[in-house]
Design a protein around this motif. Structure first.
Motif, PDB file in Angstrom:
ATOM      1  N   ARG A  19       0.853  -1.207  -0.167  1.00 14.02           N
ATOM      2  CA  ARG A  19      -0.053   0.177  -0.187  1.00 14.02           C
ATOM      3  C   ARG A  19       1.012   1.279  -0.017  1.00 14.02           C
ATOM      4  O   ARG A  19       1.920   1.238   0.594  1.00 14.02           O
ATOM      5  N   PRO A  20       0.217   2.276  -0.653  1.00 13.36           N
ATOM      6  CA  PRO A  20       1.125   3.470  -0.395  1.00 13.36           C
ATOM      7  C   PRO A  20       0.940   4.097   0.875  1.00 13.36           C
ATOM      8  O   PRO A  20       0.279   3.664   1.676  1.00 13.36           O
ATOM      9  N   GLY A  21       2.096   4.784   1.299  1.00 14.73           N
ATOM     10  CA  GLY A  21       2.411   5.414   2.633  1.00 14.73           C
ATOM     11  C   GLY A  21       3.187   6.416   2.991  1.00 14.73           C
ATOM     12  O   GLY A  21       4.048   6.866   1.984  1.00 14.73           O
ATOM     13  N   GLU A  22       3.068   7.155   4.023  1.00 14.27           N
ATOM     14  CA  GLU A  22       3.878   8.300   4.172  1.00 14.27           C
ATOM     15  C   GLU A  22       4.937   7.764   5.169  1.00 14.27           C
ATOM     16  O   GLU A  22       4.711   6.974   6.158  1.00 14.27           O
ATOM     17  N   GLU A  23       6.005   8.442   5.323  1.00 15.52           N
ATOM     18  CA  GLU A  23       7.236   8.089   6.246  1.00 15.52           C
ATOM     19  C   GLU A  23       7.809   9.228   6.754  1.00 15.52           C
ATOM     20  O   GLU A  23       7.799  10.176   6.152  1.00 15.52           O
ATOM     21  N   VAL A  24       8.181   9.276   8.044  1.00 14.86           N
ATOM     22  CA  VAL A  24       9.119  10.388   8.493  1.00 14.86           C
ATOM     23  C   VAL A  24      10.275   9.837   8.864  1.00 14.86           C
ATOM     24  O   VAL A  24      10.403   9.224   9.884  1.00 14.86           O
ATOM     25  N   VAL A  25      11.309  10.351   8.023  1.00 16.62           N
ATOM     26  CA  VAL A  25      12.635   9.962   8.198  1.00 16.62           C
ATOM     27  C   VAL A  25      13.316  10.949   9.255  1.00 16.62           C
ATOM     28  O   VAL A  25      12.957  12.136   9.041  1.00 16.62           O
ATOM     29  N   GLN A  26      13.954  10.518  10.397  1.00 16.90           N
ATOM     30  CA  GLN A  26      14.376  11.597  11.357  1.00 16.90           C
ATOM     31  C   GLN A  26      16.146  11.171  11.580  1.00 16.90           C
ATOM     32  O   GLN A  26      16.537  10.025  11.396  1.00 16.90           O
ATOM     33  N   LEU A  27      16.654  12.337  11.751  1.00 16.53           N
ATOM     34  CA  LEU A  27      18.253  12.468  11.877  1.00 16.53           C
ATOM     35  C   LEU A  27      18.452  12.848  13.338  1.00 16.53           C
ATOM     36  O   LEU A  27      17.774  13.861  13.954  1.00 16.53           O
ATOM     37  N   LEU A  43      17.265  15.376  18.329  1.00 17.65           N
ATOM     38  CA  LEU A  43      16.810  15.323  16.840  1.00 17.65           C
ATOM     39  C   LEU A  43      17.411  16.495  16.096  1.00 17.65           C
ATOM     40  O   LEU A  43      17.214  17.853  16.774  1.00 17.65           O
ATOM     41  N   LYS A  44      17.851  16.377  15.205  1.00 16.45           N
ATOM     42  CA  LYS A  44      18.505  17.176  14.151  1.00 16.45           C
ATOM     43  C   LYS A  44      17.957  17.653  12.875  1.00 16.45           C
ATOM     44  O   LYS A  44      18.387  18.390  12.255  1.00 16.45           O
ATOM     45  N   GLY A  45      16.961  16.840  12.436  1.00 15.12           N
ATOM     46  CA  GLY A  45      16.357  16.922  11.153  1.00 15.12           C
ATOM     47  C   GLY A  45      15.278  15.838  11.105  1.00 15.12           C
ATOM     48  O   GLY A  45      15.297  14.900  11.456  1.00 15.12           O
ATOM     49  N   PHE A  46      14.358  16.286  10.388  1.00 12.89           N
ATOM     50  CA  PHE A  46      13.452  15.098   9.759  1.00 12.89           C
ATOM     51  C   PHE A  46      12.788  15.654   8.317  1.00 12.89           C
ATOM     52  O   PHE A  46      12.864  16.786   7.838  1.00 12.89           O
ATOM     53  N   LYS A  47      12.298  14.622   7.613  1.00 14.24           N
ATOM     54  CA  LYS A  47      11.701  14.969   6.502  1.00 14.24           C
ATOM     55  C   LYS A  47      10.601  13.673   6.394  1.00 14.24           C
ATOM     56  O   LYS A  47      10.693  12.635   6.504  1.00 14.24           O
ATOM     57  N   LYS A  48       9.459  14.314   5.777  1.00  9.15           N
ATOM     58  CA  LYS A  48       8.291  13.461   5.579  1.00  9.15           C
ATOM     59  C   LYS A  48       8.079  13.175   4.083  1.00  9.15           C
ATOM     60  O   LYS A  48       8.334  13.900   3.196  1.00  9.15           O
TER      61      LYS A  48
END
Length: 100
Positions: A19-27, A43-48
């Motif tokens: 299934r399609p989906g969203e993810e939040v990648v975190q540094l 936490l120094k960064g994130f991208k959805k």
């Protein structure tokens, strides 16, 4: 590290589901030998991102000298180029940490 230098951390995220989906990648960073006690993970960064089934995307974070500053025990705001510390960089998604 100087004010003009930067570190790039990249990770490839793949949607292995059907299934399609969203993810939040975190540094996150972890200072191993700081002069003061600091959080284990900062936490120094994130991208959805949005991924279709089977799709992959490479996510890149840029870490600058300002991102590594912290208050020392004498309340000076210093960074890696002044205080020689060792940092781990971690990228996580779905509550799993991956050391870079």
């Amino acid at each position: 590290m100087t004010r003009m230098e930067e570190i790039k951390a990249s990770v490839t995220v793949t949607n292995t589901g059907n299934r399609p989906g969203e993810e939040v990648v975190q540094l996150y960073i972890q200072d191993l030998y700081g002069s003061v006690v600091r959080p284990v993970n900062e936490l120094k960064g994130f991208k959805k991102i949005f991924l279709n089934p089977g799709e992959s995307e490479r996510v890149t974070f840029t870490i600058k000298e300002e991102d590594l500053k912290y208050y020392t025990s004498d309340m000076n705001y210093k960074s890696l180029h002044i205080v020689r510390n060792v940092f781990y960089f971690k990228v996580t998604h779905m509550n799993q940490l991956q050391v870079l």
